[in-house]
Design a protein around this motif. Sequence first.
Motif, PDB file in Angstrom:
ATOM      1  N   CYS A  45      -4.830   2.142  13.930  1.00  0.00           N
ATOM      2  CA  CYS A  45      -4.362   2.580  12.614  1.00  0.00           C
ATOM      3  C   CYS A  45      -3.474   1.477  12.051  1.00  0.00           C
ATOM      4  O   CYS A  45      -2.814   0.750  12.795  1.00  0.00           O
ATOM      5  CB  CYS A  45      -3.588   3.889  12.729  1.00  0.00           C
ATOM      6  SG  CYS A  45      -3.100   4.577  11.134  1.00  0.00           S
ATOM      7  N   ALA A  46      -3.430   1.362  10.736  1.00  0.00           N
ATOM      8  CA  ALA A  46      -2.620   0.341  10.080  1.00  0.00           C
ATOM      9  C   ALA A  46      -1.132   0.538  10.337  1.00  0.00           C
ATOM     10  O   ALA A  46      -0.354  -0.400  10.209  1.00  0.00           O
ATOM     11  CB  ALA A  46      -2.899   0.342   8.583  1.00  0.00           C
TER      12      ALA A  46
ATOM     13  N   ARG B  35      -9.084   4.429  12.510  1.00  0.00           N
ATOM     14  CA  ARG B  35     -10.486   4.130  12.796  1.00  0.00           C
ATOM     15  C   ARG B  35     -10.758   3.981  14.281  1.00  0.00           C
ATOM     16  O   ARG B  35      -9.862   3.736  15.062  1.00  0.00           O
ATOM     17  CB  ARG B  35     -10.937   2.883  12.053  1.00  0.00           C
ATOM     18  CG  ARG B  35     -10.130   1.649  12.356  1.00  0.00           C
ATOM     19  CD  ARG B  35     -10.572   0.447  11.557  1.00  0.00           C
ATOM     20  NE  ARG B  35     -10.657   0.798  10.170  1.00  0.00           N
ATOM     21  CZ  ARG B  35     -11.289   0.110   9.258  1.00  0.00           C
ATOM     22  NH1 ARG B  35     -11.883  -1.004   9.561  1.00  0.00           N
ATOM     23  NH2 ARG B  35     -11.334   0.496   8.014  1.00  0.00           N
TER      24      ARG B  35
ATOM     25  N   SER C  63       0.828  -1.193   0.000  1.00  0.00           N
ATOM     26  CA  SER C  63       0.000   0.000   0.000  1.00  0.00           C
ATOM     27  C   SER C  63       0.867   1.250   0.000  1.00  0.00           C
ATOM     28  O   SER C  63       1.862   1.329   0.710  1.00  0.00           O
ATOM     29  CB  SER C  63      -0.899  -0.002   1.230  1.00  0.00           C
ATOM     30  OG  SER C  63      -1.601   1.208   1.326  1.00  0.00           O
TER      31      SER C  63
ATOM     32  N   HIS D 248      -1.681   4.221   6.375  1.00  0.00           N
ATOM     33  CA  HIS D 248      -2.585   4.525   7.485  1.00  0.00           C
ATOM     34  C   HIS D 248      -4.011   4.105   7.155  1.00  0.00           C
ATOM     35  O   HIS D 248      -4.442   4.196   6.008  1.00  0.00           O
ATOM     36  CB  HIS D 248      -2.572   6.022   7.796  1.00  0.00           C
ATOM     37  CG  HIS D 248      -1.230   6.523   8.196  1.00  0.00           C
ATOM     38  ND1 HIS D 248      -0.709   6.319   9.452  1.00  0.00           N
ATOM     39  CD2 HIS D 248      -0.282   7.198   7.501  1.00  0.00           C
ATOM     40  CE1 HIS D 248       0.493   6.869   9.513  1.00  0.00           C
ATOM     41  NE2 HIS D 248       0.777   7.400   8.338  1.00  0.00           N
ATOM     42  N   ARG D 249      -4.703   3.662   8.166  1.00  0.00           N
ATOM     43  CA  ARG D 249      -6.133   3.389   8.084  1.00  0.00           C
ATOM     44  C   ARG D 249      -6.666   3.626   9.491  1.00  0.00           C
ATOM     45  O   ARG D 249      -6.823   2.711  10.278  1.00  0.00           O
ATOM     46  CB  ARG D 249      -6.394   1.974   7.617  1.00  0.00           C
ATOM     47  CG  ARG D 249      -7.864   1.643   7.638  1.00  0.00           C
ATOM     48  CD  ARG D 249      -8.157   0.359   6.974  1.00  0.00           C
ATOM     49  NE  ARG D 249      -8.875   0.719   5.762  1.00  0.00           N
ATOM     50  CZ  ARG D 249      -9.083  -0.067   4.761  1.00  0.00           C
ATOM     51  NH1 ARG D 249      -8.608  -1.262   4.762  1.00  0.00           N
ATOM     52  NH2 ARG D 249      -9.764   0.341   3.719  1.00  0.00           N
TER      53      ARG D 249
END
Length: 93
Positions: free
Chosen positions: A58-59, A30, A23, A27-28
């Motif tokens: 977060c990722a 949530r 990726s 970041h993801r």
Amino acid sequence: MSEHRFTLDDTGTDMAPAAVRPSRYPHRLRYEKPVAAARTGPEGQTPHALSDLTVVTCACGLATPPLPNDDARLAYERHRNEIRDELAGVPAP
């Protein structure tokens, strides 16, 4: 009309499928509700329900402990600002 014909044959490309490529956005961020039963406050206080607690993840590896909703919102906003600065190229303080 153009003399060039385009084909869908991509056998000569070196690009990996999207599922294999790493990726570009690490970041993801949530909110998540904790899965534990319920927590109790200090002696003499009533137990806090799970609905009062939130975990921010977060990722990139961020994972807060279960926090009250207001504290979780602050942690979320702080990390969101760090992500914004990172994408803008601003050095961390």
